[in-house]
Design an enzyme around this catalytic site. Sequence first.
Site, PDB file in Angstrom:
ATOM      1  CG  PHE A 106      -1.826  -1.213   1.292  1.00 22.90           C
ATOM      2  CD1 PHE A 106      -2.646  -1.599   0.233  1.00 22.90           C
ATOM      3  CD2 PHE A 106      -1.774  -2.009   2.425  1.00 22.90           C
ATOM      4  CE1 PHE A 106      -3.428  -2.739   0.328  1.00 22.90           C
ATOM      5  CE2 PHE A 106      -2.551  -3.153   2.516  1.00 22.90           C
ATOM      6  CZ  PHE A 106      -3.383  -3.523   1.463  1.00 22.90           C
ATOM      7  NE  ARG A 107       3.565   4.526  -4.072  1.00 23.90           N
ATOM      8  CZ  ARG A 107       4.675   4.088  -4.696  1.00 23.90           C
ATOM      9  NH1 ARG A 107       4.708   2.870  -5.231  1.00 23.90           N
ATOM     10  NH2 ARG A 107       5.744   4.853  -4.769  1.00 23.90           N
ATOM     11  CG  LEU A 108       1.034   1.994   4.043  1.00 29.60           C
ATOM     12  CD1 LEU A 108       0.224   1.237   5.088  1.00 29.60           C
ATOM     13  CD2 LEU A 108       0.645   3.483   4.047  1.00 29.60           C
TER      14      LEU A 108
END
Length: 203
Positions: free
Chosen positions: A181-183
Amino acid sequence: MQKESFDIMLKPEILDTFLRLLDEARASGDREPTAMNLSTVDASGRVASRIVLLKGADERGFRFYTNYQSDKGNQLDAHPQVALCFHWKQLREGVQVRVEGAARKLQEEESDAYFASRPRGSQIGAWASLQSQTLPDRDTFEQRVARYEQQFEGREVSRPPHWGGFVVEPDTLEFWYGAEFRLHERVRWDRHGQTWTSRMLYP
């Protein structure tokens, strides 16, 4: 450009982290784990990027070799500030290492030693290639290769005076770890004189 003056030492914690990641990248099956993007700026401020190969990393910084008369060599003369980026897609969820700092020429003895370790064909190529200059046709280059093969026949190939190494002395370095989630996780190191400090960044 000034020759090397290694007053700045890369913090052992940073170097250890980088070398550990590089070892992981080698073990991951990456076809060229030492590939890094090198970005330079010319005298007019125009930016250029290309992939070069890392040839060593230690407390001084990150080393690579090139033709000093190439586009990148001329750009480094005009503006020694550079950026490097490693991107290991197969490692974990993806890992990047971003480096910013100044590129300094290595001493001739170190360039000589590395040049002597290269395959003979690569040594001949360093003499034959007028890197970044216009090549009228492939035959012209092959003729230059043949010329230098003949010139050095039966003896060792010496290092061309226009070919050698640089070391990038970092003042900023970031470890970027990919996540779902592009975290992503980002850890940035900054040098202040001889002191390094770290902080986390939002992804």
